[in-house]
Design an enzyme around this catalytic site. Structure first.
Site, short mmCIF file in Angstrom:
data_model
loop_
_atom_site.label_atom_id
_atom_site.label_comp_id
_atom_site.label_asym_id
_atom_site.label_seq_id
_atom_site.Cartn_x
_atom_site.Cartn_y
_atom_site.Cartn_z
CB SER A 121 -0.65 0.23 0.73
OG SER A 121 -1.89 1.13 1.14
CE LYS A 122 2.71 7.10 -4.16
NZ LYS A 122 4.89 7.18 -3.54
CB THR A 123 -0.47 3.16 3.72
OG1 THR A 123 -0.30 3.84 5.27
CG2 THR A 123 1.03 2.11 3.78
#
Length: 288
Positions: free
Chosen positions: A159-161
């Site tokens: 996830s690009k979190t």
């Protein structure tokens, strides 16, 4: 490009379905994501008024949110339309787009937050090269970081979190004080992983070698460059790369939305030339 603070600019930001005056596009101090991370975001480039691979980036935003345990209250097409509308409203020809979604303030202010609303915003602005153009032409300087990418069973690595970028900020602050442009991270096993915001490629014997993305993002620019290499009939291997292999590389470069294709001229005391394959792929990418 404006030198003003990012919260004090003219224009509009798309937020929760409508255009908001830039200075009024704010989140509450008790937004859950501010305290417990969990925001998801994208970085997108605008070239000649068109967002590069908008569909792929927007789909990744939706996927990142699902990995973090929530769904965005907008469809893929609605988010794409909102992005393009924001670019038009800001009159961006060549720039950067930042879509972001986060858990806001609601009934819950502990670790759990399933009753809190999900907010989505899209901002865009003019933005030059991520690295200094002179440094990029000569090859940027990296140093191995003391921070490692975590194992897939310890963090939401695909996830690009925001939660995964805390160490990236720490790395950038540390390495820039030492005169480097960026840090090169290993993974939890000690294998080469990525830089703070870009994927890693090594050129050796006429072919590309890149780490298997099992604990970091399989970047959209990364995949684009691999496709370009295949068109050039260059062999591409996704594999484990050990730190001791770096000194045997003919060329090294990074790829990313912000970095595009950036040559590496130095990793600690190892020096590399900006070679023909890196230059060729950079030129090919510029034509995409």
């Amino acid at each position: 490009m404006s030198n003003k603070s990012y919260d004090d600019r003219d224009g509009v930001i798309w937020m929760n379905g409508q255009m908001i005056e830039w200075r009024k596009a704010n989140a509450h101090i008790l937004s859950h994501a501010l305290h417990y991370a969990g925001a998801v975001f994208e970085g997108e480039r605008v070239y000649d008024g068109t967002v590069f691979k908008l569909r792929e980036h927007t789909q990744r935003l939706l996927d990142s949110a699902k990995i973090m345990g929530y769904e965005l209250p907008y469809t893929l097409q609605q988010l794409m339309d909102a992005t393009e509308a924001t670019v038009r409203a800001q009159k961006i020809v060549d720039g950067y787009v930042r879509p972001i979604a986060w858990r806001g303030s609601g009934e819950m202010m502990g670790i759990a937050s399933y009753k809190n609303p999900i907010h989505v915003a899209i901002a865009t602005w003019e933005w030059p090269s991520y690295f200094d153009p002179t440094a990029k032409a000569e090859g940027i300087k990296l140093t191995l970081s003391r921070w490692h990418r975590p194992a897939p069973d310890t963090a939401p690595v695909h996830s690009k979190t925001s939660s995964l970028y805390a160490i990236c900020t720490m790395i950038k602050h540390e390495v820039e004080k030492k005169g480097f442009h960026d840090g090169l991270m290993l993974d939890w096993r000690g294998h080469v992983a990525e830089s703070t915001g870009a994927n890693f490629f090594m050129v050796k014997n006429g072919g590309l070698h890149t780490p298997t993305p099992d604990c970091f993002l399989d970047g959209i620019t990364r995949r684009t460059v691999m496709d370009l290499a295949h068109l050039r009939q260059l062999p591409v291997q996704e594999r484990t790369i050990l730190p001791e292999e770096l000194k045997t590389a003919d060329e090294i470069f990074l790829t990313g939305t912000a970095a595009e294709v950036t040559p590496v001229g130095q990793i600690d005391d190892m020096k590399f030339k900006v070679g023909p394959i890196t230059k060729m792929l950079a030129e090919d990418f510029a034509k995409e």
